[in-house]
Design an enzyme around this catalytic site. Structure first.
Site, mmCIF file in Angstrom:
data_model
loop_
_atom_site.group_PDB
_atom_site.id
_atom_site.type_symbol
_atom_site.label_atom_id
_atom_site.label_comp_id
_atom_site.label_asym_id
_atom_site.label_seq_id
_atom_site.Cartn_x
_atom_site.Cartn_y
_atom_site.Cartn_z
ATOM 1 N N ASP A 169 22.855 37.360 -10.122
ATOM 2 C CA ASP A 169 23.744 38.451 -10.261
ATOM 3 C C ASP A 169 24.970 38.712 -9.682
ATOM 4 O O ASP A 169 24.468 39.777 -8.053
ATOM 5 C CB ASP A 169 22.951 39.168 -10.261
ATOM 6 N N HIS A 221 27.995 42.565 -8.959
ATOM 7 C CA HIS A 221 27.378 44.303 -8.505
ATOM 8 C C HIS A 221 28.263 44.712 -7.381
ATOM 9 O O HIS A 221 29.335 43.519 -6.200
ATOM 10 C CB HIS A 221 26.144 44.067 -7.668
ATOM 11 N N TYR A 254 23.699 45.058 -2.038
ATOM 12 C CA TYR A 254 24.360 44.504 -1.983
ATOM 13 C C TYR A 254 25.091 43.113 -1.828
ATOM 14 O O TYR A 254 25.848 42.409 -2.138
ATOM 15 C CB TYR A 254 25.029 45.179 -3.619
ATOM 16 N N ARG A 292 10.260 50.408 -16.428
ATOM 17 C CA ARG A 292 10.223 51.629 -14.947
ATOM 18 C C ARG A 292 12.189 52.250 -15.600
ATOM 19 O O ARG A 292 12.536 51.323 -16.542
ATOM 20 C CB ARG A 292 10.414 50.653 -14.079
ATOM 21 N N TYR A 351 15.540 54.323 -14.160
ATOM 22 C CA TYR A 351 16.105 54.479 -13.400
ATOM 23 C C TYR A 351 17.232 55.917 -14.234
ATOM 24 O O TYR A 351 17.188 55.810 -14.868
ATOM 25 C CB TYR A 351 17.483 53.430 -14.239
ATOM 26 N N ASP A 381 13.098 55.218 -10.991
ATOM 27 C CA ASP A 381 13.940 54.780 -9.702
ATOM 28 C C ASP A 381 15.112 55.676 -9.301
ATOM 29 O O ASP A 381 16.465 55.225 -10.376
ATOM 30 C CB ASP A 381 14.211 52.939 -10.390
ATOM 31 N N GLU A 408 11.258 55.179 -6.555
ATOM 32 C CA GLU A 408 12.256 54.397 -6.120
ATOM 33 C C GLU A 408 13.177 54.647 -5.290
ATOM 34 O O GLU A 408 13.634 55.203 -6.009
ATOM 35 C CB GLU A 408 11.918 53.127 -6.900
ATOM 36 N N HIS A 419 13.849 48.715 -1.455
ATOM 37 C CA HIS A 419 13.632 47.637 -0.829
ATOM 38 C C HIS A 419 14.184 47.340 -0.195
ATOM 39 O O HIS A 419 14.528 48.077 1.025
ATOM 40 C CB HIS A 419 15.258 47.219 -2.304
ATOM 41 N N THR A 443 16.963 40.999 -9.265
ATOM 42 C CA THR A 443 18.555 42.085 -9.953
ATOM 43 C C THR A 443 18.466 41.194 -10.688
ATOM 44 O O THR A 443 19.481 42.128 -11.162
ATOM 45 C CB THR A 443 19.500 41.097 -8.790
HETATM 46 C C1 LMR Z 1 20.230 45.116 -12.402
HETATM 47 O O1 LMR Z 1 21.081 43.843 -12.022
HETATM 48 O O2 LMR Z 1 19.722 45.134 -13.526
HETATM 49 C C2 LMR Z 1 20.098 45.665 -11.275
HETATM 50 O O3 LMR Z 1 19.834 44.513 -10.278
HETATM 51 C C3 LMR Z 1 20.295 46.934 -10.935
HETATM 52 C C4 LMR Z 1 20.034 48.015 -9.295
HETATM 53 O O4 LMR Z 1 20.843 47.474 -8.847
HETATM 54 O O5 LMR Z 1 18.244 47.728 -9.461
HETATM 55 MG MG MG Z 2 21.332 43.216 -10.531
#
Ligand code: LMR
Ligand code: MG
Length: 392
Positions: A42, A45, A90, A162, A164, A193, A221, A246, A297
């Site tokens: 991933d 980001h 990230y 969860r 966001y 989150d 979170e 994190h 992620t």
């Molecule tokens: C995602 O890619 O869905 C997660 O990494 C998003 C995040 O920042 O929690």
């Molecule tokens: Mg991610």
């Protein structure tokens, strides 16, 4: 035994939401013919720059070729010198180190004919309770589609989610009210989150509103701005809910301990730079009587298998964990995808050497892309993991 070669292959795999994530599949070759696989998961980001894949391959080769793959700690030290830790969640250097470290574990375990679990100290469990993520809503128009996701995933056995939150608290509230009314105690929302989007005081106000609809809330979170260790502490002293954050560098974990900022360390190999680093972060948590969850992620099956072995070894995993990546993507690059049953992530079969995951070359070709270059996306899409343009 020596490392003889390395390949990095970029794949772009869409999620069910339409958002395309780019990952690098790592293969490390030994002079005895064993291949270790790993995943730099991933790269989609922020920040919006991309490593050059040819250059990255050459740099990593110059570090690892000729080394004994069992020198995992030494290789990690050299990787950290070349891809240093940053105080940023990230940080792409962490993703790079994670992919190499995972592939070393796979290579070494395959060479010994044991599961990666055994290299990590064995298993205290064979499955991990996980939750399905509901991505952040920017308008109340998005509530219905997320209720539909809960319904669909509930039917597939996920009973824990969860959420966001924090961009549109009216939408968050409406969603939670409906979940409570329509699903009762059949489903849990284990975490709100906030992804470091709000100051701790704004989070506190939002939590006051949202916690009226507590359906199994286990933690809050990332409730302060990134690296605001005092802010996390102030928030934590004003809420009854455990606070999780994190771990993204040794220094940041140390600061969180010094300020007594959290109850739970959210540990994911991708954000701390590999299994070796994640084990260290978990040991720090244990020493300081903090809890641990396995974060994510949203990895493919290789990255998720590596986390499953790790989570299987954690002594104190007191709360619901997060990795459900393979369920989010429309495809994968392996012959045996990681398995979810009744809301649990199942560790790969312990009798299979290595990670227990086999690459599928045809699928790699199907999803292969030239490089990590960015398409036409906005900051909001990247933050909220959505393909749609922003609704005003
Ligand atoms: C995602 O890619 O869905 C997660 O990494 C998003 C995040 O920042 O929690
Ligand atoms: Mg991610």
């Amino acid at each position: 035994m020596k490392i003889s070669d390395l390949t990095l292959t970029v794949v772009g795999i869409p999620r069910h939401t339409g958002f395309i994530n780019k990952h690098i599949i790592v293969q490390i070759y030994s002079d005895e013919g064993v291949i270790g696989i790993g995943e730099m998961s991933d790269f989609s980001h922020l920040p919006r720059y991309a490593p050059d894949i040819k250059d990255l391959t050459n740099v990593i080769k110059s570090i690892i070729v000729g080394q004994n793959p069992f020198d995992i700690i030494k290789i990690n030290q050299e990787l950290t010198s070349n891809f240093p830790e940053a105080m940023y969640y990230y940080e792409k250097g962490s993703f790079i180190r994670n992919g190499i470290d995972t592939a070393l574990y796979d290579l070494c375990a395959k060479t010994l004919g044991v599961s990666v679990s055994e290299l990590l100290g064995g298993r205290v469990r064979d499955k991990l309770k996980v939750c399905y993520p509901i991505f952040r809503m920017r308008s109340i128009d998005e509530v219905q589609e997320n209720i539909d996701v809960v319904q669909k995933r509930f039917e597939q056995g996920f009973d824990t989610f969860r959420l966001y939150v924090g961009k549109n608290v009216d939408a968050d509230e409406m969603f939670l009210e409906r979940v409570k009314k329509e699903f009762g105690n059949k489903v849990k929302i284990k975490s709100f989150d906030f992804s470091h989007l709000l100051s701790w005081k704004s989070t506190l106000q939002a939590v006051k509103r949202l916690s009226q609809y507590d359906v199994g809330l286990e933690m809050i979170e990332s409730p302060a701005l990134a690296n605001d260790f005092e802010g996390l502490y102030h928030f934590r002293m004003r809420t009854d809910y455990p606070v999780s954050e994190h771990v993204w560098s040794m220094r940041q974990q140390y600061e969180m301990l010094k300020q007594d900022s959290v109850d739970i360390f959210n540990i994911s190999p991708i954000f701390i730079g590999g299994l070796t680093a994640a084990k260290r972060a978990a040991a720090v948590a244990e020493v300081s009587s903090k809890s641990v969850i396995l974060g994510t992620t949203q990895e493919l099956s290789i990255g998720t298998a590596s986390m499953a072995h790790l989570g299987g070894s954690f002594a104190h995993l007191d709360y619901t964990s997060d990795p459900t990546g393979p369920e989010l993507y429309v495809g994968d690059v392996v012959k045996n995808r990681i398995q979810y049953k009744n809301g649990y992530l199942h560790l790969p079969d312990a009798s299979i050497p290595g990670l227990g995951i086999e690459l599928d070359q045809q699928l790699i070709e199907k999803y292969r892309v030239e490089d990590l270059s960015w398409g036409d996306v906005t900051v909001h899409q990247l933050q909220d993991r959505t393909a749609e343009t922003i609704k005003s």
